[in-house]
Design an enzyme around this catalytic site. Sequence first.
Site, short mmCIF file in Angstrom:
data_model
loop_
_atom_site.label_atom_id
_atom_site.label_comp_id
_atom_site.label_asym_id
_atom_site.label_seq_id
_atom_site.Cartn_x
_atom_site.Cartn_y
_atom_site.Cartn_z
N HIS A 35 9.00 16.97 -11.13
CA HIS A 35 8.19 17.46 -12.26
C HIS A 35 8.62 18.87 -12.61
O HIS A 35 8.37 19.81 -11.86
CB HIS A 35 6.72 17.42 -11.88
CG HIS A 35 6.25 16.06 -11.48
ND1 HIS A 35 6.47 15.53 -10.22
CD2 HIS A 35 5.61 15.10 -12.19
CE1 HIS A 35 5.97 14.30 -10.17
NE2 HIS A 35 5.44 14.02 -11.35
N HIS A 265 6.20 16.99 -18.73
CA HIS A 265 5.50 16.86 -17.45
C HIS A 265 6.44 16.43 -16.33
O HIS A 265 6.33 16.90 -15.21
CB HIS A 265 4.36 15.83 -17.60
CG HIS A 265 3.82 15.35 -16.29
ND1 HIS A 265 2.76 15.96 -15.66
CD2 HIS A 265 4.22 14.33 -15.47
CE1 HIS A 265 2.52 15.33 -14.52
NE2 HIS A 265 3.39 14.34 -14.38
N GLU A 414 -19.76 13.52 -0.49
CA GLU A 414 -18.99 13.11 0.69
C GLU A 414 -17.51 13.49 0.56
O GLU A 414 -16.88 13.93 1.51
CB GLU A 414 -19.12 11.59 0.90
CG GLU A 414 -20.53 11.10 1.18
CD GLU A 414 -21.40 10.98 -0.07
OE1 GLU A 414 -20.86 11.09 -1.19
OE2 GLU A 414 -22.62 10.76 0.08
N HIS A 476 -25.61 -0.48 2.11
CA HIS A 476 -25.48 0.58 3.11
C HIS A 476 -24.85 0.11 4.42
O HIS A 476 -24.62 0.92 5.31
CB HIS A 476 -26.86 1.18 3.42
CG HIS A 476 -27.38 2.08 2.34
ND1 HIS A 476 -27.43 1.70 1.02
CD2 HIS A 476 -27.87 3.34 2.39
CE1 HIS A 476 -27.94 2.69 0.30
NE2 HIS A 476 -28.21 3.70 1.10
C1 LIG Z 1 -5.38 11.21 -7.70
C2 LIG Z 1 -4.15 11.16 -8.52
N1 LIG Z 1 -4.11 10.34 -9.57
C3 LIG Z 1 -2.98 10.24 -10.32
C4 LIG Z 1 -1.87 10.96 -10.00
C5 LIG Z 1 -0.59 10.80 -10.81
N2 LIG Z 1 -0.37 12.02 -11.60
C6 LIG Z 1 0.45 12.99 -11.19
S1 LIG Z 1 0.48 14.30 -12.23
C7 LIG Z 1 -0.58 13.55 -13.29
C8 LIG Z 1 -1.02 14.23 -14.57
C9 LIG Z 1 -1.56 15.54 -14.25
O1 LIG Z 1 -1.82 16.27 -15.38
P1 LIG Z 1 -1.88 17.84 -15.23
O2 LIG Z 1 -2.65 18.20 -14.04
O3 LIG Z 1 -2.36 18.37 -16.52
O4 LIG Z 1 -0.39 18.25 -14.96
P2 LIG Z 1 0.71 18.70 -16.02
O5 LIG Z 1 1.08 17.48 -16.80
O6 LIG Z 1 0.08 19.73 -16.88
O7 LIG Z 1 1.82 19.19 -15.19
C10 LIG Z 1 -0.95 12.29 -12.82
C11 LIG Z 1 -1.88 11.37 -13.52
C12 LIG Z 1 -1.96 11.80 -8.88
N3 LIG Z 1 -0.93 12.53 -8.47
N4 LIG Z 1 -3.11 11.90 -8.18
#
Ligand SMILES: Cc1ncc(C[n+]2csc(CCOP(=O)(O)OP(=O)(O)O)c2C)c(N)n1
Length: 672
Positions: A35, A265, A414, A476
């Site tokens: 990324h 991204h 939790e 539960h």
């Molecule tokens: C819990 C979780 N769900 C989905 C992902 C897959 N994922 C990685 S980055 C991202 C988008 C994140 O957006 P943002 O935080 O705005 O990052 P940017 O594109 O600005 O770098 C997703 C959905 C992940 N890493 N963790």
Amino acid sequence: MDLTALRNANPEHWAKAAAIRTLTLDAVAAANSGHSGMPMGMADVATVLFEKHLKFDAANPQWPDRDRFILSAGHGSMLIYSLLYLTGSDEITLDQIKNFRQWGAKTAGHPENFLAAGIETTTGPLGQGIANSVGFAIAEASLRARFGKSLVDHYTYVIAGDGCLMEGVSQEAIALAGRQELGRLVVFWDNNNITIDGTVDLADRTNQVARFKASGWHVQEIDGHDPEAIDAAITAAKSTKKPSMIACKTHIAIGSSAQDTSKGHGALTDATLIADAKKAYGAPAGAFEVTDEVKTAWEEIGKRGAADKAAWDDRLAAQGEAKRNRFNRVIAGEAPKRLSATIRALKKQVSESAPKVATRKSSEMVLEVVNPMMVETIGGSADLTGSNNTKTGDLGIFDTDNRKGRYIHYGIREHGMAAAMNGMALHGGIRPYGGTFMCFTDYARPAMRLAALMKVPTVFVMTHDSIGLGEDGPTHQPVEHLAISRATPNTLVFRPADTVETAEAWELALTQQDTPSVLSLTRQGLPTVRTEHKTKNLTAQGAYILAEAEGKRQVILMATGSEVAIALEAREALQAEGIGTRVVSMPCMELFAQQDEAYRKRVLPAGPVRVGIEAAVRQGWDRWLLGERGRDAKAGFVGMDSFGASAPADVLYEKFGITAEGVVGKVKALLA
Ligand SMILES: Cc1ncc(C[n+]2csc(CCOP(=O)(O)OP(=O)(O)O)c2C)c(N)n1
Ligand SMILES: [Mg+2]
């Protein structure tokens, strides 16, 4: 975007930030994955933070009083790797950067805390880092109150993206931090309006500034590419008594043709795009090239904290011996030497008095003797204190006016609780435990998994661990939760049968350095099954012979927790009919699996019929029933294969057939 004005406004800052950007572009291109956009967008914030504020010494990255830097947006891992390399880490070297995301490299796809010092926590599952950071800040406040500002006096800085803030756990974390007024916590929001699918507006219209304010945070909004604004905002954030959020308006993949788009991204690997971006930055064109001048400037930043560190060493040395030793011991995560003797004394007493108590109560009995001597424990519960039996008389409540308190009311959170506990464990100096109902393992699960991955010894106190909780019903009553916990690598799942085993389980949980524990405890009362005192910790073997067969051994009954008493009752009935029956108590399958073959063979020899008894699904049992010299035709299981129901516990055990009669019937069918 024309970067000329930005470059000219502050060329020295710009060149340092550009080094993060170009290293990121080159590493992602070499890996052909990763990324690029986030490290490019947040390079200015990170540069100002490291240059002007972050207290650290690159030569001593484990210095206990360092500021913590947490990259919650873990996909932007090249940001932290660049910072570590540039400031002079001896672990994240240029070679590591060149091997980004490759087998054996410390520069894993997402930052992993155990791969290099300076990576404070493992992130990537969005929202975890910001939730961990609450625990880091609690740990700092707690240790500062108890050891004094001369030893503990630092901040926790977090970079969180749109994704972190969209994840539900962020709300739990923000609310808890706001309530606790964790003024040493500073969160930078990478407000770039971009996620993978497109702009944030596709899925969210939350006013983040208003949201943080509503939970009691101090909030500022700045241009995330203006070094002076960043510096001023951090200075202001450090001086408020509230946790701070700095909304940093940034451009993802700044200066490239992918800027401000979701394309920015991910992995930007196009050679032209990279060359053009470097040109726009005024940075050297070569792959992984950083000028000596810029590298030296960064290394100076890495040395900035050396004098502070040396002064801190002097202050530690000047402490009284007892306090210094205690500080060093808790930071090293070593249990006090007296723990073992304390546990043994309790075991002796309860094996003689043989109380009939629920194991959640047994757990409280253990904590009552452990907490006063183990000052590093911080307990808590997700609003089930009276049910989880997690609070002991001596702890006091951790609060804004009582940072010495060692019990936390986490609220009905939790996931946030589990992640905060991980943060405390990662910070060091604290041994966190916290409770909820076993069924809500699901709500805490992402952080429980990360505890195991991160190798931290967090203790999850999970009570009401079966249909034995009764009337609250199937919503539960856990049935699959032992299986999922046991399926998780590097996790010890304890299901003790009585107070003696509970004491043994706690001793093991509290002496782990790299492994979290799940304590599965009953709501309902259980008889003491270990009435003969043994100084040895039998739970450490995972499984052991609790009652030997009389006469020819035809049957082995294996059980855990509340079902051990049922196994003993079934044994009585079988022995009365001349059927030699051994009962094996199996409080921890993982530890039994670690025993040598000879011991396992002694406990589970080939030949006899085997029946496993546990008020949960069978999954996970077959190794002990069919493997380990067992055979299909001669093995059975008495447990659950559906959800439970709402009724008194004894009725449920009857209706679901988890009774001594049910076990006897199963054994006889197998013997026939
Ligand atoms: C819990 C979780 N769900 C989905 C992902 C897959 N994922 C990685 S980055 C991202 C988008 C994140 O957006 P943002 O935080 O705005 O990052 P940017 O594109 O600005 O770098 C997703 C959905 C992940 N890493 N963790
Ligand atoms: Mg974003």
